[in-house]
Design an enzyme around this catalytic site. Structure first.
Site, PDB file in Angstrom:
ATOM      1  N   CYS B  86      67.936  99.161  22.600  1.00 58.01           N
ATOM      2  CA  CYS B  86      67.795 100.434  21.884  1.00 58.01           C
ATOM      3  C   CYS B  86      67.497 100.212  20.403  1.00 58.01           C
ATOM      4  O   CYS B  86      67.219 101.161  19.678  1.00 58.01           O
ATOM      5  CB  CYS B  86      69.060 101.275  22.033  1.00 58.01           C
ATOM      6  N   SER B 210      73.337 110.917  24.562  1.00 58.55           N
ATOM      7  CA  SER B 210      71.942 111.183  24.218  1.00 58.55           C
ATOM      8  C   SER B 210      71.158 111.368  25.528  1.00 58.55           C
ATOM      9  O   SER B 210      71.554 110.854  26.564  1.00 58.55           O
ATOM     10  CB  SER B 210      71.377 110.028  23.398  1.00 58.55           C
ATOM     11  N   LYS B 331      71.336 112.316  19.796  1.00 56.75           N
ATOM     12  CA  LYS B 331      71.867 113.361  20.668  1.00 56.75           C
ATOM     13  C   LYS B 331      70.903 114.540  20.803  1.00 56.75           C
ATOM     14  O   LYS B 331      70.670 115.026  21.907  1.00 56.75           O
ATOM     15  CB  LYS B 331      73.225 113.857  20.137  1.00 56.75           C
ATOM     16  N   HIS B 335      66.354 110.505  22.468  1.00 58.54           N
ATOM     17  CA  HIS B 335      66.496 109.057  22.347  1.00 58.54           C
ATOM     18  C   HIS B 335      65.524 108.321  23.270  1.00 58.54           C
ATOM     19  O   HIS B 335      65.922 107.777  24.292  1.00 58.54           O
ATOM     20  CB  HIS B 335      67.956 108.678  22.655  1.00 58.54           C
TER      21      HIS B 335
END
Lengths: 140, 387
Positions: B86, B210, B331, B335
């Site tokens: 990520c 998210s 959120k 994402h």
């Protein structure tokens, strides 16, 4: 996918059937999951096989209510970090307990269970889960 | 002449479930917007760096560096992608920063992109799970929400953090996203709805997590000479730092902090010769709301354990002393894993340029973006500043 392959599970069955990790003879630290190199001593480390007793307590946990397909039949299930008496923590399911009764600090011991069936053609993975010591033995 | 690295152009695709567009289209959209914003010409771009986590599993396509160069008609320039789960987007920004700082390249196009909605929710979740230690966590049934659930439960026990505080992060970030035209969820959500949303992995609820998002973000980054040629409002990268931690959560001494973030945030502030009080606006990696609470502590906004209270008391809301995630964060902006690190930098750059309208942090001069990978095994921090 790789996890459907037999080899990937077969080559770690000693570790996941017996909770076999290692201990570094230089610093004395225990490792589970087994380490390839002692992160404390690196080249000076001397890793030797160590079979863990499989006793410990719950360090933290979550109750899984949405999971990959091959875990769906077990939902809801408790996944926890278990702190083994020798020191290291591992990640495993907690079974033989009402999900609402699980607590941080609860004494647990290892049991041998089916972990997952990886699809119709995939292999069945066996290994460790943990259960409350009190439930099974009547004492912690 | 200094050798500072500047951001002279920013761009984003809309974030959301973009069923009508593929990875190429959203990537091109963001890239063109960044190039037009910078007013640079394609021929002055030296190289492309793409941040992406798992296009191979999400869409069946890899080799995104060449794809980006090809789709943009940028010809034969060097192009490649970088992966740090990520934190892939942050890694791409940092790669470009180092390439320009070293003098190897003068101007680069940086992308972050991910197309997640071409697979079903379960497959998307499985793909994200490989950012943790697949062999020793995922294989035993630890989903990504479950790992963050374990962090949250421990944080609640050690510091008294409450479910309401976990939910207030969602309320804050949705309220911010309502003013972000690129965000996936441009609407507020009441506390009651968050607290009543379905459980993913107790104590984590759906609205603490998210979403699955498609999206791309892009930057034009260059050296100071090029920046002065094209831009009146260059934003400079005052610091770029990175750190790692154990891949598996169970190998960490503490699971209520992200040590890699603590170290890299402190290093970034040292390099930029700033203190946390000098930072006017933050984008912190809120993959789950517990992560925002932990990062609020780990970057030094508040003491360890006070992150829940910080959101409760409004310290991190727009208008608070330390506004966190004015974009809506992961959120509510969404994402798309590889895009997030770049989108965070886009937001900080826009904030420092004063172009964020209703979500503008007044007079922001310095901003920090913290992009993490997995359960905190990678942390990449950027501090940006106005000239």
């Amino acid at each position: 996918m790789a996890e459907k392959g037999v080899a990937g599970v077969w080559r770690k069955i000693r570790a996941i059937y017996n909770i076999q990790g290692n201990q570094c003879k230089t610093c004395g630290n225990y490792y589970f999951p087994p380490r390839l190199v002692c992160p404390t001593c690196r080249r000076k480390g001397q890793l030797e096989i160590h079979k863990f007793k499989g006793l410990g307590k719950i360090y933290s946990f979550a109750i899984v209510r949405q999971a990959p397909d091959h875990f769906k039949r077990q939902m809801p299930y408790v996944i926890a970090q278990v702190e083994l008496d020798e020191g290291p923590r591992l990640t495993a399911q907690i079974v033989n307990v009402d999900v609402d009764k699980v607590e941080i600090g609860m004494r647990v011991r290892a049991c041998f269970r089916k972990i997952s069936e990886q699809g119709h053609e995939g292999i069945i993975v066996y290994g460790y889960k943990f259960e409350p010591t009190m439930e099974v033995t009547g004492h912690d | 002449m200094g050798n500072r690295v500047a951001i002279i152009g920013v761009g984003m695709s809309k974030f959301g479930e973009l069923w009508e567009k593929n990875l190429r289209e959203i990537t091109l959209e963001a890239g063109m917007m960044a190039i037009f914003d910078s007013q640079i010409s394609g021929k002055d771009i030296d190289a492309i760096c793409v941040g992406n986590m798992s296009a191979g599993r999400f869409t069946g396509q890899e080799h995104l560096g060449a794809l980006a160069a090809d789709v943009g008609g940028l010809g034969n320039l060097p192009a490649y992608s970088v992966e740090a789960a990520c934190a892939s987007g942050g890694a791409a920004v940092r790669q470009a920063y180092m390439s320009i700082k070293s003098g190897e390249h003068d101007a680069m196009l940086v992308f972050g992109c991910e197309k997640m909605s071409d697979v079903n929710q379960t497959e998307a979740m499985n793909t994200i799970s490989v950012a943790s230690d697949w062999e020793w966590e995922g294989l035993f049934g630890a989903t990504f929400p479950a790992l963050f659930g374990m962090m949250a439960r421990r944080h609640m026990m050690e510091y008294g953090t409450t479910e309401e505080q976990l939910s207030l992060v969602t309320v804050k970030n949705h309220a911010n996203a309502a003013h972000n035209p690129f965000a996936q969820f441009q609407r507020p959500v009441p506390l009651k709805v968050v607290m009543g949303s379905g459980l993913l992995a107790d104590p984590i609820r759906i609205l603490h997590s998210s979403p699955v998002t498609d999206g791309a973000a892009a930057l034009v980054m260059c050296n100071e000479d090029v920046a002065k040629k094209y831009s009146d409002t260059p934003i400079y990268i005052d610091a770029s730092t990175q750190g790692s931690d154990t891949l598996a959560l169970h190998d960490r001494e503490s699971i209520t902090e992200m040590k890699a973030v603590k170290i890299s945030a402190r290093q970034a502030l040292e390099k930029a010769k700033l203190s946390i009080n000098d930072i006017d606006v933050f984008e912190l990696h809120d993959s789950f709301t517990i992560s925002e609470i932990m990062l609020t502590e780990d970057v030094g906004i508040v003491e360890k354990g006070q992150g829940g209270k910080a959101v409760e008391e409004g310290l991190t809301e727009l208008g608070g002393k330390f506004p966190v995630n004015p974009s809506g964060g992961l959120k509510a902006r969404g994402h798309p894993v590889g895009a997030t690190g770049v989108a965070q930098v886009v937001e900080i750059a826009l904030q420092l340029r004063g172009e964020c309208e209703k979500r503008q942090v007044d007079g922001a001069e310095k901003g920090m973006a913290v992009n993490t990978g997995g359960t905190g095994a990678t942390s990449i921090v950027h501090i940006l500043g106005r000239d």
